[in-house]
Design an enzyme around this catalytic site. Structure first.
Site, short mmCIF file in Angstrom:
data_model
loop_
_atom_site.label_atom_id
_atom_site.label_comp_id
_atom_site.label_asym_id
_atom_site.label_seq_id
_atom_site.Cartn_x
_atom_site.Cartn_y
_atom_site.Cartn_z
N CYS A 1 -12.33 0.12 -19.11
CA CYS A 1 -12.69 -1.28 -19.36
C CYS A 1 -14.19 -1.56 -19.18
O CYS A 1 -14.68 -2.60 -19.61
CB CYS A 1 -11.88 -2.20 -18.45
SG CYS A 1 -10.11 -2.01 -18.69
N HIS B 1 -15.26 -9.09 -16.69
CA HIS B 1 -14.10 -8.44 -17.32
C HIS B 1 -12.88 -9.35 -17.19
O HIS B 1 -12.62 -9.93 -16.14
CB HIS B 1 -13.84 -7.07 -16.68
CG HIS B 1 -12.65 -6.40 -17.27
ND1 HIS B 1 -12.44 -6.36 -18.63
CD2 HIS B 1 -11.60 -5.74 -16.71
CE1 HIS B 1 -11.31 -5.71 -18.88
NE2 HIS B 1 -10.78 -5.33 -17.73
N ASN C 1 -5.73 -8.76 -21.10
CA ASN C 1 -6.76 -7.76 -20.82
C ASN C 1 -6.93 -6.87 -22.07
O ASN C 1 -6.05 -6.07 -22.37
CB ASN C 1 -6.34 -6.93 -19.61
CG ASN C 1 -7.36 -5.88 -19.22
OD1 ASN C 1 -8.30 -5.61 -19.96
ND2 ASN C 1 -7.18 -5.28 -18.06
O1 UT7 Z 1 -8.63 -3.46 -16.48
C1 UT7 Z 1 -8.21 -3.14 -15.17
C2 UT7 Z 1 -6.76 -3.10 -15.14
N1 UT7 Z 1 -5.96 -3.83 -14.24
C3 UT7 Z 1 -6.20 -4.88 -13.42
O2 UT7 Z 1 -7.25 -5.40 -13.28
C4 UT7 Z 1 -5.00 -5.39 -12.66
C5 UT7 Z 1 -5.29 -5.74 -11.22
N2 UT7 Z 1 -4.10 -6.22 -10.54
C6 UT7 Z 1 -3.52 -7.40 -10.83
O3 UT7 Z 1 -3.99 -8.13 -11.69
C7 UT7 Z 1 -2.31 -7.84 -10.01
O4 UT7 Z 1 -2.13 -6.96 -8.94
C8 UT7 Z 1 -1.00 -7.90 -10.87
C9 UT7 Z 1 -1.07 -9.04 -11.83
C10 UT7 Z 1 -0.82 -6.60 -11.61
C11 UT7 Z 1 0.18 -8.13 -9.95
O5 UT7 Z 1 0.01 -9.28 -9.17
P1 UT7 Z 1 0.27 -9.25 -7.60
O6 UT7 Z 1 0.08 -10.61 -7.10
O7 UT7 Z 1 -0.58 -8.17 -7.01
O8 UT7 Z 1 1.81 -8.91 -7.54
P2 UT7 Z 1 2.54 -7.62 -6.93
O9 UT7 Z 1 2.23 -6.40 -7.73
O10 UT7 Z 1 2.34 -7.56 -5.46
O11 UT7 Z 1 4.06 -8.01 -7.22
C12 UT7 Z 1 4.68 -9.14 -6.61
C13 UT7 Z 1 6.13 -9.20 -7.07
C14 UT7 Z 1 6.85 -7.86 -6.95
O12 UT7 Z 1 8.17 -8.13 -6.54
P3 UT7 Z 1 8.59 -7.96 -4.98
O13 UT7 Z 1 8.31 -6.52 -4.67
O14 UT7 Z 1 7.72 -8.92 -4.22
O15 UT7 Z 1 10.04 -8.32 -5.01
C15 UT7 Z 1 6.88 -7.33 -8.36
O16 UT7 Z 1 7.97 -6.47 -8.61
O17 UT7 Z 1 6.19 -9.53 -8.46
C16 UT7 Z 1 7.01 -8.61 -9.16
N3 UT7 Z 1 6.55 -8.50 -10.52
C17 UT7 Z 1 6.95 -9.33 -11.49
N4 UT7 Z 1 7.82 -10.37 -11.50
C18 UT7 Z 1 8.00 -11.03 -12.66
C19 UT7 Z 1 5.64 -7.63 -11.04
N5 UT7 Z 1 5.45 -7.89 -12.34
C20 UT7 Z 1 6.25 -8.93 -12.65
C21 UT7 Z 1 6.49 -9.67 -13.84
N6 UT7 Z 1 7.37 -10.70 -13.79
N7 UT7 Z 1 5.86 -9.39 -14.98
#
Ligand code: UT7
Length: 299
Positions: free
Chosen positions: A90, A224, A254
């Site tokens: 990215c 970004h 993204n």
């Molecule tokens: O270009 C660089 C590439 N990537 C990035 O910059 C991504 C950086 N990271 C992020 O943007 C965030 O970490 C995410 C958007 C990917 C995730 O957000 P988060 O607040 O860190 O959530 P999390 O991964 O801690 O997940 C929280 C909950 C989980 O459930 P439990 O374990 O709390 O029961 C996930 O399984 O949300 C769940 N979850 C979803 N629920 C509904 C994960 N994806 C989804 C979804 N819909 N799409």
């Protein structure tokens, strides 16, 4: 649409990422998007394809491993110059800008076309709700010419491969004895989030110090576009108003290295950039790579 085949909700995606829409390639090819972006950049720069001395294409994945995407783009544009593809994930636009600056300073080129073209929709598993809802496909391009608009630039790589990777399936051979895994995009979201905010803030702070600028001297921070929460965290750290940190992640998701030139283009076409404006760019991506720079808008 995503709710139809994933256990997710518009509410979750909006709250955690700020993304409301994304555009995903269907019947068109990535090179089509790249060529449209490149032609618009040429038109904007008042140049013809034959005026371009070098093309740098930033790309992570497209349907060819070889030839490079830049070779395909060159032919479709009708350019005749040498071309190269780079993959700094990215952060690719900043790495391309740095290469272009070196070539211009060495007087090896006068006009360089940077094209960032990405289709992350082909790297993710569409059964994986944690990754597939985050990305969109897109292309952005810029023509870089001689001048002193680039005030400072900083690139970093820190080998941290396990937090974000995608493995491509290779052809089998009769001699392979090692175990091979071919996984769709793997991302440790929280770790990437943390690294993204820390590194972007560090890079921007260093560049501001280096150039003697205060955060409010910068007209726009072109960051970004991975997650609105990441953008907001960086903005809070810098202590600048929302107006200085534009975003379009809500409309495109993204789109990897294409995010920066696409957002720059939106600002430019909206007439928001004036000669002398200072702009900060900052991006991060798989690797872990980071890039940031300060430019003075010269048009
Ligand atoms: O270009 C660089 C590439 N990537 C990035 O910059 C991504 C950086 N990271 C992020 O943007 C965030 O970490 C995410 C958007 C990917 C995730 O957000 P988060 O607040 O860190 O959530 P999390 O991964 O801690 O997940 C929280 C909950 C989980 O459930 P439990 O374990 O709390 O029961 C996930 O399984 O949300 C769940 N979850 C979803 N629920 C509904 C994960 N994806 C989804 C979804 N819909 N799409």
């Amino acid at each position: 649409m995503l709710e139809q085949f994933l256990e997710t909700s518009d509410e979750w995606i909006t709250e955690r990422t700020g993304i409301k829409e994304r555009l995903v390639i269907s019947s068109e090819k990535l090179e089509d998007l790249a060529v449209i972006a490149a032609n618009k950049a040429l038109e904007d720069a008042n140049l013809k394809a034959s005026d371009i001395d070098y093309i740098i294409c930033s790309n992570v994945v497209n349907e060819y491993v070889t030839p490079a995407l830049s070779c395909i783009i060159q032919g479709k544009l009708g350019a005749t110059c040498p071309t190269v593809d780079i993959n700094a994930a990215c952060a690719g636009f900043l790495f391309a800008l740095d290469m272009a600056d070196d070539k211009l300073n060495a007087k090896k080129a006068k006009n360089i076309l940077i094209v960032c073209a990405e289709e992350p929709s082909r790297m993710v598993s569409w059964q994986n709700r944690s990754t597939s809802v985050l990305f969109g496909d897109g292309a952005g391009a810029a023509v870089v010419t001689e001048g002193d608009a680039l005030k400072a630039i900083r690139l970093t790589t820190s080998s941290l491969t396990e937090v974000l990777y995608y493995q491509r399936k290779l052809e089998p051979t009769p001699y392979i004895s090692k175990e091979e895994n071919f996984e769709p995009l793997v991302m440790k979201g929280r770790e990437v989030f943390k690294h993204a905010v820390t590194s972007s803030c560090r890079d921007i702070r260093k560049l501001l110090n280096q150039t003697g600028l205060e955060p409010d001297d910068v007209k726009y921070y072109v960051l970004h576009q991975a997650n609105l929460r990441i953008i907001e965290s960086i903005r809070n750290f810098l202590g600048v108003d929302k107006e200085r940190v534009p975003h379009n992640v809500d409309r495109y998701g993204n789109i990897s290295s294409a995010a920066l030139p696409a957002l720059l283009d939106e600002l430019n076409r909206a007439g928001k950039l004036q000669k002398g404006d200072k702009l900060v760019f900052s991006a991060f991506g798989a690797g872990f790579t980071t890039g940031a720079c300060i430019i003075e808008w010269a048009k």
